[in-house]
Write an enzyme that holds these catalytic residues in place. Sequence first.
Site, mmCIF file in Angstrom:
data_model
loop_
_atom_site.group_PDB
_atom_site.id
_atom_site.type_symbol
_atom_site.label_atom_id
_atom_site.label_comp_id
_atom_site.label_asym_id
_atom_site.label_seq_id
_atom_site.Cartn_x
_atom_site.Cartn_y
_atom_site.Cartn_z
ATOM 1 N N ARG A 1 11.366 2.569 3.725
ATOM 2 C CA ARG A 1 10.579 1.805 4.687
ATOM 3 C C ARG A 1 11.530 0.746 5.242
ATOM 4 N NH1 ARG A 1 5.388 -0.562 6.158
ATOM 5 N NH2 ARG A 1 4.571 1.458 5.601
ATOM 6 N N LYS B 1 20.997 -10.626 0.711
ATOM 7 C CA LYS B 1 22.260 -11.367 0.762
ATOM 8 C C LYS B 1 23.251 -10.738 1.721
ATOM 9 C CE LYS B 1 21.565 -12.445 -4.109
ATOM 10 N NZ LYS B 1 21.814 -11.755 -5.372
ATOM 11 N N HIS C 1 5.809 7.113 11.239
ATOM 12 C CA HIS C 1 5.324 6.989 9.868
ATOM 13 C C HIS C 1 4.707 8.349 9.539
ATOM 14 C CE1 HIS C 1 3.920 5.461 6.209
ATOM 15 N NE2 HIS C 1 3.175 4.446 6.595
ATOM 16 N N ARG D 1 0.830 -1.214 0.000
ATOM 17 C CA ARG D 1 0.000 0.000 0.000
ATOM 18 C C ARG D 1 0.860 1.258 0.000
ATOM 19 N NH1 ARG D 1 -4.797 0.160 2.887
ATOM 20 N NH2 ARG D 1 -5.869 -1.796 2.624
ATOM 21 N N THR D 2 1.790 1.318 0.935
ATOM 22 C CA THR D 2 2.572 2.545 1.052
ATOM 23 C C THR D 2 3.447 2.736 -0.177
ATOM 24 O OG1 THR D 2 2.569 2.236 3.438
ATOM 25 C CG2 THR D 2 4.170 3.784 2.560
#
Lengths: 429, 316
Positions: B105, B83, B135, B55-56
């Site tokens: 994020r 990795k 946020h 969504r974001t």
Amino acid sequence: MTFTLKNISLASGLVTNIAIDGTQVLSIGSEIHGDVVDCTGLIALPGLVDLHTHLREPGKEDSETVLSGSKAAAKGGYTALSAMANTSPVADTAGVVEQVYRLGKEAGLCEVFPIGAVTVGLAGERLAELGAMAQSAARVRVFSDDGKCVSDPLVMRRALEYVKSFGGVIAQHAQDPRLTEGAQMNEGAVSSRLGLAGWPAVAEEAIIARDILLADHVKSRLHICHLTTKGGVELVRWAKAQGINVTAEVTPHHLILTDDLVESYDPIFKVNPPLRTNEDVLALRAGLADGTIDIVATDHAPHPTEDKECEWSAAAFGMLGLETALSVVVKTMVETNAMTWEQLANVMSVNPAKIGGYDRQGVPLAAGSPANIVVIDPAQTWQVDKEALSSKSKNTPFHGYVLPTKIVHTVYEGIFVVKNQELTGLKYE
Amino acid sequence: MKSQLLSINDLSTADIHSILSTAAELERITDGPTKKLPTLRGRTVVNLFFEDSTRTRISFETAAKRLSADVINFSAKGSSVSKGESLKDTAQTLQAMGADAVVIRHGSSGAAQRLADSGWISATVINAGDGTHEHPTQALLDAFTISKSFPDRKSDFSGLRVAIVGDILHSRVARSNVLLLSKLGASVTLIAPPTLLPVGVETWPVKISYNMDEQLEEFDVVMMLRIQIERMSNFFFPSEREYSRQYGLNEERLLRMKKSAIVMHPGPMNRGLEISASSADSSRSVIVDQVGNGVLTRMAVLYLLLGGAALTEVGQ
């Protein structure tokens, strides 16, 4: 070699000459023997003794070795350090402690006392062969799973009982593992804002309380590593009032740094146990001044750059300490008039040597005492530069700080291992 | 305005008003057949997502594309990050590729600030959610949604009563909203079981309640937070049913709310757990509006931080 530290001040304030011959103090007084080293304005203290050092060898030689740690110790005024057991392999056998002991002898810059693990692999499940380590060439007397808590109460009880047979001591890293799962910093107002998982004071204090009661029950000797909370100080104060055989240490960083520094999210401030509040700092200073806390120990914990140059939760716990410890203690305890130089010598040299049973260390300066001496200049300040440290790692939280008191000379067994603030390249063999 | 958006603390009240009014202006301008503006043409926005959040990411991607920026989506899954590549190396790679803005994020609290403060990168850093910390664009879109629901207030929220209900302890949405809504004058009440409130919450500019039914009639805004079912294993609450009964927004509670009150949720919802389907879909719910407002608010943030051409010019 014979020489005299001339016009030097003792911790008591008395100005005199200290003559050294071989590995012994020859005389203290007006006599001059051998080469003269002018020490006008300087103070002599018994060489500092660290009861809590991480040297990373064997296993993590990229962050520190016994040699590089010994250099850092000498630069910091230490003539003895105690190598914690959480190496790879863990120092849980006579073989590993003898290896560290031998490496310390080869470095020859300070006395290196290996600390043995309490349990096999620091796993907290089975006792390591404590007797074998005690009887080894390293003559281990201090045992610790530091980095991890001996959390099982029965294992802790047995360890406390067992070391009585050879006068050992269990140094506990007090941290209830269940109460600190995923913990990142002190739990309180700052952690609530930063959204970092909290490390409650009670997780430390609950173990301290339990172990004090266990030590009393089995009449053994308990040492509490790196006390950080006001409540912990109160518990140790109570235990001492009851006559329970417990000693405690505080690190230099917990005497000066507080959890609001974490607001930068800079992992240079990530340490185990975590930085606490200003109220805790004041309680620790008061506890150190009144003797509740017996010693200052560095918990010198070197880490390579990549383990700090990352996001907070991915970073390693720990800070360097050996080269800044004395200056931080002077700043927090002596400059604030909470302690005298004599008291400083007690908490940084005499008392840790007693707890560890280190015969040639922490002996007050007198004719016949071992020539383990640090000479400091209380009138000079210096600026900490992480690039200039002798440690292989750079993770000091004090980079850029201007701190009081320079370490001028370090004399280990009669040898100038540090002279005029520089390593001389000489060593004791 | 600062050149980064890491926390609501980076914004003055004037900055917040500026973002909200820009979002409103963008809504007006793009409310026609052409939704796209040329204002960030030639700029590169990187969506750097170390955590899954479709969504974001889509919201930021849509916002950047509507401003004509080039968008690169860099997701940790299937990339070198999985990795063992460090945040530093990833950042320096993006720097070398010429990113103008990095929307990050990350699952670790403080990761966005770390990226911005470390000197690894010179691009504008926008926090799209860091661990359980903040946020900020979610709080901005929530404020924009509230301001549209209460048009008389013109983004002055003084006297407005807002309840935030649920897992405050682990919620970056709650932390950003507490800071933002209190800056705009709202009175915020956190409603949660004590286990889901952080130790230290007493220092926040909020009221605390453990009881959802106590003052439900008095709130203008009821914001429900997502409950993560895996919390149960850590004893935060005994069962889903008990949580739902004590702190869920059901039909009966919905009916007790003020007539003018609105229901919000940052999504994704657990229908039937923290919010009943009837509450989520009711006429009071502005949950779908939040999604659309998210694009507008993120357009406003990108536009203001990247200093795009003036809106009046592009609007013509």
